[in-house]
Design an enzyme around this catalytic site. Structure first.
Site, PDB file in Angstrom:
ATOM      1  N   THR A 192       0.829  -1.227   0.000  1.00  6.02           N
ATOM      2  CA  THR A 192       0.000   0.000   0.000  1.00  6.02           C
ATOM      3  C   THR A 192       0.857   1.268   0.000  1.00  6.02           C
ATOM      4  O   THR A 192       1.968   1.273   0.530  1.00  6.02           O
ATOM      5  CB  THR A 192      -0.980   0.016   1.199  1.00  6.02           C
ATOM      6  OG1 THR A 192      -1.949  -0.976   1.005  1.00  6.02           O
ATOM      7  CG2 THR A 192      -1.663   1.344   1.397  1.00  6.02           C
ATOM      8  N   ARG A 220     -12.448  -9.083  -2.441  1.00  5.74           N
ATOM      9  CA  ARG A 220     -12.107  -8.668  -1.074  1.00  5.74           C
ATOM     10  C   ARG A 220     -11.724  -7.179  -1.050  1.00  5.74           C
ATOM     11  O   ARG A 220     -10.999  -6.688  -1.907  1.00  5.74           O
ATOM     12  CB  ARG A 220     -10.933  -9.526  -0.572  1.00  5.74           C
ATOM     13  CG  ARG A 220     -10.424  -9.147   0.828  1.00  5.74           C
ATOM     14  CD  ARG A 220      -9.124  -8.366   0.752  1.00  5.74           C
ATOM     15  NE  ARG A 220      -8.613  -7.996   2.074  1.00  5.74           N
ATOM     16  CZ  ARG A 220      -7.707  -7.043   2.272  1.00  5.74           C
ATOM     17  NH1 ARG A 220      -7.209  -6.374   1.246  1.00  5.74           N
ATOM     18  NH2 ARG A 220      -7.302  -6.741   3.474  1.00  5.74           N
ATOM     19  N   GLY A 222     -10.180  -4.132   1.478  1.00  8.27           N
ATOM     20  CA  GLY A 222      -9.507  -3.895   2.752  1.00  8.27           C
ATOM     21  C   GLY A 222      -9.898  -2.551   3.349  1.00  8.27           C
ATOM     22  O   GLY A 222     -10.971  -2.008   3.074  1.00  8.27           O
ATOM     23  N   GLY A 244      -1.297  -2.038   6.213  1.00  2.50           N
ATOM     24  CA  GLY A 244      -1.115  -3.252   7.013  1.00  2.50           C
ATOM     25  C   GLY A 244      -2.265  -4.210   6.800  1.00  2.50           C
ATOM     26  O   GLY A 244      -2.954  -4.142   5.775  1.00  2.50           O
ATOM     27  N   GLY A 246      -5.485  -5.222   6.509  1.00  3.80           N
ATOM     28  CA  GLY A 246      -6.667  -4.386   6.381  1.00  3.80           C
ATOM     29  C   GLY A 246      -7.817  -4.772   7.291  1.00  3.80           C
ATOM     30  O   GLY A 246      -8.539  -3.894   7.789  1.00  3.80           O
TER      31      GLY A 246
HETATM   32  N1  ASP Z   1      -4.201  -2.386   4.110  1.00  2.44           N
HETATM   33  C1  ASP Z   1      -4.171  -2.943   2.780  1.00  2.44           C
HETATM   34  C2  ASP Z   1      -5.327  -3.896   2.628  1.00  2.44           C
HETATM   35  O1  ASP Z   1      -5.629  -4.591   3.555  1.00  2.44           O
HETATM   36  C3  ASP Z   1      -2.924  -3.666   2.494  1.00  2.44           C
HETATM   37  C4  ASP Z   1      -1.679  -3.011   3.001  1.00  2.44           C
HETATM   38  O2  ASP Z   1      -1.665  -1.919   3.491  1.00  2.44           O
HETATM   39  O3  ASP Z   1      -0.635  -3.592   2.900  1.00  2.44           O
HETATM   40  O4  ASP Z   1      -5.879  -3.974   1.561  1.00  2.44           O
END
Ligand code: ASP
Length: 322
Positions: A192, A220, A222, A244, A246
């Site tokens: 992200t 899906r 997030g 992170g 999600g």
């Molecule tokens: N937070 C994002 C998600 O869950 C992924 C990430 O930040 O790495 O889609």
């Protein structure tokens, strides 16, 4: 001036995340502030890769700063920085983003403008070349906050560039997807990108963009496009962009949880961030991080993941964390 501090927590049990690392940057002489991130990760970069990631972050930071130093808005600075990272295939957003199980990129992005209190988001987007620009268009050209996969005609109506869904898919991500599906690779699969800014007119904004989690189920969604979970900005208070796992950020309403601690409980930014990460991530066995800025120009970069790719200005220098 930067300081590093750790949120206190008990360690030593099996399976717990490390304590959150907070990098605190106090306000500089500039009448604006900008922090960007390229994702909270678990993989330590190899030496050869570091230079490429660092220059991608520097380029994106420079794109955002050019807006702010020219008197532009925090919102435009965030969009410019995030769009630069979307265009860089190393980062998990736009071209080169993480792929869903069927090998397609389903892109999520959001923006929030602290000045107007308005927000926009796209979910599972496959046609807008820049998902963050499409998120901003949802905010500026519709009465809505979220649109699922705006079709090519709508993207064109917004005067934005359209891309074929295949354009987002890179060989590197396809190879990663194959390894994840045949179980020859495991471990963190997220990334992200995001930006938070404070401009010379005293306004705050935040933007976040992602491909989600590699090999995620089709459809899906997030935290990234969910206002209050992955992105939040309110003038006079704070702007935040998260990265992170999600699902943990959604359950913890992470970005808004930090803002609420500040707004209703009177916490300062570092203690609000430390408490939110502790309660909504660390105690739940989840990992990630966030960047935040407040109207004094003070910034925090915080994570309980092993790494957090990020960049911000420290006096004459732009500091990059890898
Ligand atoms: N937070 C994002 C998600 O869950 C992924 C990430 O930040 O790495 O889609």
């Amino acid at each position: 001036m930067s300081t590093h501090m750790s949120a206190a927590r008990a360690v030593g049990e099996e399976n717990v995340q490390p304590p959150a690392t907070l990098t605190l940057h106090r306000a500089s002489a500039d009448p604006w502030a900008l922090a960007i991130h390229g994702g909270a990760g678990g993989r330590i970069l190899e030496l050869g890769e570091q230079a490429d990631y660092a220059s991608g972050l520097r380029e994106a930071h420079a794109a955002g700063e050019a807006v702010l130093s020219g008197g532009g808005s925090a919102l435009e600075a965030c969009c410019a920085a995030v769009q630069s990272l979307e265009e860089n295939p190393l980062f998990n957003a736009g071209r080169g983003a993480a792929l869903a199980k069927d090998g397609r990129a389903e892109l999520d992005a959001s923006v929030m403008d602290g000045a107007s209190g308005l927000a926009g988001a796209v979910l599972a987007s496959q046609h807008a070349k820049s998902p963050v620009r499409a998120a901003r268009a949802v905010m500026e050209h519709t009465d809505h906050v979220m649109i699922v996969d705006p079709p090519a005609e709508l993207v064109r109506e917004w005067s934005l560039e359209v891309a074929d869904p295949e354009w987002f898919v890179t060989e590197r991500r396809l190879a990663q997807l194959r390894r994840l599906l045949d179980k020859s690779e495991s471990g963190p699969r997220h990334g992200t990108v995001g930006a938070v800014a404070f401009d010379a007119n005293g306004h705050l904004a935040a933007a976040t963009s992602t491909g989600g989690i590699s090999a995620q189920d089709v459809g899906r969604i997030g935290d990234t496009p969910v206002i209050g979970a992955g992105t939040y900005a309110r003038d006079g208070l704070a702007a935040l962009s998260c990265t992170g796992e999600g699902e943990a950020f959604l359950r913890g309403v992470e970005a808004y949880d930090v803002a609420a601690r500040m707004r209703y409980a009177g916490c300062d930014l570092p203690s609000a961030v430390a408490a939110t990460i502790e309660e909504t991530l660390t105690e739940k066995g989840s990992s990630g991080g966030l960047i935040a800025v407040v109207p004094t120009g003070e910034m925090v970069i915080a994570h309980n993941s092993p790494m957090m790719f990020s960049a911000y200005r420290d006096g004459a220098e732009v500091r990059v964390h890898l």
